[in-house]
Design a protein around this motif. Structure first.
Motif, PDB file in Angstrom:
ATOM      1  N   PRO A  16      43.521  19.544  37.726  1.00  0.00           N
ATOM      2  CA  PRO A  16      42.247  19.552  36.986  1.00  0.00           C
ATOM      3  C   PRO A  16      41.018  19.643  37.899  1.00  0.00           C
ATOM      4  O   PRO A  16      40.917  18.918  38.884  1.00  0.00           O
ATOM      5  CB  PRO A  16      42.247  18.201  36.251  1.00  0.00           C
ATOM      6  CG  PRO A  16      43.634  17.679  36.336  1.00  0.00           C
ATOM      7  CD  PRO A  16      44.264  18.300  37.538  1.00  0.00           C
ATOM      8  N   ASP A  17      40.098  20.525  37.549  1.00  0.00           N
ATOM      9  CA  ASP A  17      38.853  20.657  38.321  1.00  0.00           C
ATOM     10  C   ASP A  17      38.074  19.345  38.353  1.00  0.00           C
ATOM     11  O   ASP A  17      37.419  19.045  39.336  1.00  0.00           O
ATOM     12  CB  ASP A  17      37.969  21.764  37.744  1.00  0.00           C
ATOM     13  CG  ASP A  17      38.497  23.153  38.061  1.00  0.00           C
ATOM     14  OD1 ASP A  17      39.269  23.295  39.033  1.00  0.00           O
ATOM     15  OD2 ASP A  17      38.132  24.097  37.340  1.00  0.00           O
ATOM     16  N   ASP A  18      38.146  18.571  37.284  1.00  0.00           N
ATOM     17  CA  ASP A  18      37.418  17.295  37.218  1.00  0.00           C
ATOM     18  C   ASP A  18      37.937  16.274  38.229  1.00  0.00           C
ATOM     19  O   ASP A  18      37.250  15.306  38.530  1.00  0.00           O
ATOM     20  CB  ASP A  18      37.507  16.694  35.818  1.00  0.00           C
ATOM     21  CG  ASP A  18      36.745  17.507  34.791  1.00  0.00           C
ATOM     22  OD1 ASP A  18      35.914  18.354  35.182  1.00  0.00           O
ATOM     23  OD2 ASP A  18      36.979  17.299  33.587  1.00  0.00           O
ATOM     24  N   ASP A  19      39.154  16.460  38.737  1.00  0.00           N
ATOM     25  CA  ASP A  19      39.748  15.536  39.712  1.00  0.00           C
ATOM     26  C   ASP A  19      39.581  16.010  41.152  1.00  0.00           C
ATOM     27  O   ASP A  19      40.084  15.368  42.078  1.00  0.00           O
ATOM     28  CB  ASP A  19      41.242  15.342  39.425  1.00  0.00           C
ATOM     29  CG  ASP A  19      41.502  14.573  38.148  1.00  0.00           C
ATOM     30  OD1 ASP A  19      40.549  13.991  37.593  1.00  0.00           O
ATOM     31  OD2 ASP A  19      42.663  14.549  37.702  1.00  0.00           O
ATOM     32  N   ARG A  20      38.908  17.111  41.366  1.00  0.00           N
ATOM     33  CA  ARG A  20      38.789  17.689  42.714  1.00  0.00           C
ATOM     34  C   ARG A  20      37.872  16.882  43.636  1.00  0.00           C
ATOM     35  O   ARG A  20      38.030  16.932  44.845  1.00  0.00           O
ATOM     36  CB  ARG A  20      38.289  19.134  42.641  1.00  0.00           C
ATOM     37  CG  ARG A  20      39.256  20.081  41.973  1.00  0.00           C
ATOM     38  CD  ARG A  20      40.262  20.573  42.937  1.00  0.00           C
ATOM     39  NE  ARG A  20      41.250  21.450  42.305  1.00  0.00           N
ATOM     40  CZ  ARG A  20      42.339  21.833  42.906  1.00  0.00           C
ATOM     41  NH1 ARG A  20      42.587  21.467  44.144  1.00  0.00           N
ATOM     42  NH2 ARG A  20      43.206  22.603  42.299  1.00  0.00           N
ATOM     43  N   VAL A  21      36.894  16.175  43.101  1.00  0.00           N
ATOM     44  CA  VAL A  21      36.020  15.340  43.932  1.00  0.00           C
ATOM     45  C   VAL A  21      36.544  13.909  43.867  1.00  0.00           C
ATOM     46  O   VAL A  21      36.685  13.340  42.785  1.00  0.00           O
ATOM     47  CB  VAL A  21      34.546  15.420  43.476  1.00  0.00           C
ATOM     48  CG1 VAL A  21      33.678  14.469  44.292  1.00  0.00           C
ATOM     49  CG2 VAL A  21      34.027  16.851  43.602  1.00  0.00           C
ATOM     50  N   GLN A  22      36.868  13.357  45.027  1.00  0.00           N
ATOM     51  CA  GLN A  22      37.442  12.024  45.139  1.00  0.00           C
ATOM     52  C   GLN A  22      36.727  11.271  46.259  1.00  0.00           C
ATOM     53  O   GLN A  22      35.844  11.810  46.921  1.00  0.00           O
ATOM     54  CB  GLN A  22      38.937  12.111  45.467  1.00  0.00           C
ATOM     55  CG  GLN A  22      39.773  12.784  44.415  1.00  0.00           C
ATOM     56  CD  GLN A  22      39.977  11.914  43.202  1.00  0.00           C
ATOM     57  OE1 GLN A  22      40.145  10.703  43.312  1.00  0.00           O
ATOM     58  NE2 GLN A  22      39.963  12.525  42.027  1.00  0.00           N
ATOM     59  N   PHE A  23      37.167  10.052  46.512  1.00  0.00           N
ATOM     60  CA  PHE A  23      36.660   9.264  47.627  1.00  0.00           C
ATOM     61  C   PHE A  23      37.819   8.910  48.541  1.00  0.00           C
ATOM     62  O   PHE A  23      38.928   8.634  48.073  1.00  0.00           O
ATOM     63  CB  PHE A  23      35.974   7.988  47.127  1.00  0.00           C
ATOM     64  CG  PHE A  23      34.660   8.257  46.458  1.00  0.00           C
ATOM     65  CD1 PHE A  23      33.492   8.346  47.204  1.00  0.00           C
ATOM     66  CD2 PHE A  23      34.592   8.451  45.097  1.00  0.00           C
ATOM     67  CE1 PHE A  23      32.280   8.606  46.595  1.00  0.00           C
ATOM     68  CE2 PHE A  23      33.389   8.714  44.466  1.00  0.00           C
ATOM     69  CZ  PHE A  23      32.227   8.794  45.230  1.00  0.00           C
TER      70      PHE A  23
END
Length: 69
Positions: A16-23
């Motif tokens: 999912p594109d929404d999960d591509r930015v993480q910490f």
């Protein structure tokens, strides 16, 4: 401990594109993201990108492992 904002690239097409930015806690540790019945693994190879005015470390996909039962 401060968290580093990262961008996950590569991996399965259904990631999912929404999960591509993480910490991440560190640029030297793998990021392991649970997806379905497994984990997607990502590593930082030195690249950075700018997204929405923020500088993000780029973590590239390396492997998928199954969740042990």
């Amino acid at each position: 401990m401060s968290q580093i904002k990262v961008l996950l690239v590569g991996g399965p097409s259904y990631f999912p594109d929404d999960d591509r930015v993480q910490f991440a806690a560190s640029l030297t540790e793998k990021v392991k993201h649970r997806l379905g019945a497994g984990y997607e693994h990502f590593v930082h190879r030195g690249d950075f990108t700018t997204r929405g005015g923020e500088r993000l470390a780029v973590f590239d996909w390396t492997a998928r492992t199954a969740i042990a039962e």
